[in-house]
Write a protein that holds these residues in place. Structure first.
Motif, mmCIF file in Angstrom:
data_model
loop_
_atom_site.group_PDB
_atom_site.id
_atom_site.type_symbol
_atom_site.label_atom_id
_atom_site.label_comp_id
_atom_site.label_asym_id
_atom_site.label_seq_id
_atom_site.Cartn_x
_atom_site.Cartn_y
_atom_site.Cartn_z
ATOM 1 N N ASP A 133 27.628 -16.408 24.958
ATOM 2 C CA ASP A 133 28.827 -17.122 25.412
ATOM 3 C C ASP A 133 29.440 -16.432 26.627
ATOM 4 O OD1 ASP A 133 28.617 -19.010 23.403
ATOM 5 O OD2 ASP A 133 30.075 -18.050 22.076
ATOM 6 N N LEU A 134 29.524 -15.112 26.561
ATOM 7 C CA LEU A 134 30.152 -14.371 27.658
ATOM 8 C C LEU A 134 29.275 -14.391 28.908
ATOM 9 C CD1 LEU A 134 32.461 -12.792 28.738
ATOM 10 C CD2 LEU A 134 31.575 -10.737 27.626
ATOM 11 N N TRP A 135 27.957 -14.271 28.746
ATOM 12 C CA TRP A 135 27.077 -14.340 29.911
ATOM 13 C C TRP A 135 27.177 -15.694 30.612
ATOM 14 C CZ3 TRP A 135 25.421 -10.553 32.612
ATOM 15 C CH2 TRP A 135 25.075 -9.334 32.033
ATOM 16 N N VAL A 136 27.363 -16.758 29.837
ATOM 17 C CA VAL A 136 27.529 -18.084 30.450
ATOM 18 C C VAL A 136 28.813 -18.124 31.265
ATOM 19 C CG1 VAL A 136 27.909 -20.541 29.997
ATOM 20 C CG2 VAL A 136 26.147 -19.302 28.728
ATOM 21 N N ILE A 153 22.440 -17.580 38.289
ATOM 22 C CA ILE A 153 21.179 -17.891 37.605
ATOM 23 C C ILE A 153 20.725 -16.716 36.752
ATOM 24 C CG2 ILE A 153 18.709 -18.303 37.985
ATOM 25 C CD1 ILE A 153 19.532 -20.038 40.401
ATOM 26 N N ALA A 154 20.814 -15.513 37.310
ATOM 27 C CA ALA A 154 20.404 -14.326 36.557
ATOM 28 C C ALA A 154 21.257 -14.145 35.302
ATOM 29 C CB ALA A 154 20.498 -13.084 37.437
ATOM 30 N N SER A 155 22.550 -14.429 35.410
ATOM 31 C CA SER A 155 23.452 -14.275 34.259
ATOM 32 C C SER A 155 23.167 -15.328 33.192
ATOM 33 C CB SER A 155 24.910 -14.368 34.717
ATOM 34 O OG SER A 155 25.221 -13.346 35.639
ATOM 35 N N ALA A 156 22.897 -16.568 33.607
ATOM 36 C CA ALA A 156 22.567 -17.618 32.639
ATOM 37 C C ALA A 156 21.252 -17.307 31.932
ATOM 38 C CB ALA A 156 22.486 -18.965 33.336
#
Length: 276
Positions: A133-136, A153-156
């Protein structure tokens, strides 16, 4: 019951000295402080109340109220931002708090601080769902606030590494791929999202988006037709899918399939007229 506001406030303050968890006294004192515009005392009161409320929703409401006082009554946006960060720590999936943080991060120029802190938090979170959830959220922030789509993109993708079935991460990735014109990657993530999406209306939306990408960006009429048909199986009255299939069948001169789809469309129109 004390008539004078000042005396009443002093009385309730004495009650809270003896019993800090007394909600009635705290609530009455809150009203008096608001009437008297005693904002620093009100902030102190609400912060003290945090120790005696249960569950993230109530704590988030209190933190949000405190942040509003800091910003609107005390003109202290930095303190409001820090308070909203505390609210966000209670529930990293809370969209209203996240949106308020985004607004204040823009106004106080704290995006780098925000992203640095929450990237560190996300990396250390033991719960895969919370981490995803937090990375999104981090991915959305990189894209919307800083226009760093590559980092977004890398975080998703990091979110999906914690929870491979996280449809929120898939939806974010789809937005980023669409923005960059990465059509093959887009159809890949939309296909996976459509397979996993449990909400029927949302599933149809994803399938329509997938079909449109095949039709318009990749000029693959066969795959587009298959996706529109799948959307129609999910919702047999989906006019967007029906209109698209009518267009594709005309173009392909698939007269039998065109007749079938026109029959469906005619039935839907007749039903609508009958209800009118």
């Amino acid at each position: 019951k004390v008539g004078d506001g000042g005396a009443a406030a002093e009385a309730y303050e004495r009650v809270l000295e003896l019993d800090p968890s007394n909600f009635v006294a705290s609530t009455e004192l809150e009203g008096l402080y608001r009437q008297r515009k005693a904002w620093p005392r009100l902030v102190e009161l609400l912060l003290a109340r945090l120790e005696y409320v249960d569950g993230p929703p109530e704590r988030i409401n209190l933190f949000s109220a405190i942040a509003a006082i800091y910003e609107e009554e005390m003109d202290d946006r930095d303190s409001a931002f820090v308070t909203l960060q505390a609210a966000f720590r209670e529930d990293y999936s809370n969209d209203p708090v996240a949106k308020e943080m985004e607004r204040l991060a823009n106004e106080t120029k704290k995006w780098n601080e925000l992203l640095t802190e929450y990237t560190q938090v996300a990396r250390g979170m033991p719960d895969p769902k919370q981490a995803s959830d937090l990375w999104v959220k981090i991915a959305r922030w990189y894209d919307s606030a800083l226009d760093h789509t590559e980092y977004a993109i890398a975080s998703a993708k990091e979110a999906l590494s914690h929870d491979a079935d996280h449809v929120g991460a898939m939806s974010a990735l789809a937005d980023f791929y669409r923005k960059r014109g990465q059509w093959k990657e887009l159809v890949g993530i939309l296909s996976k999202h459509a397979e996993l999406e449990k909400d029927s209306e949302r599933k149809v939306e994803v399938l329509i988006s997938l079909a449109e990408t095949f039709e318009v960006q990749l000029a693959d009429a066969g795959q587009a037709t298959a996706c529109y048909e799948q959307a129609l199986r999910c919702d047999e009255r989906c006019l967007r899918a029906i209109d698209a299939l009518e267009r594709l069948h005309r173009r392909a001169q698939s007269w039998d399939r065109l007749a079938e789809i026109l029959g469906k469309k005619s039935q839907i129109v007749s039903d609508e007229i009958g209800r009118a």
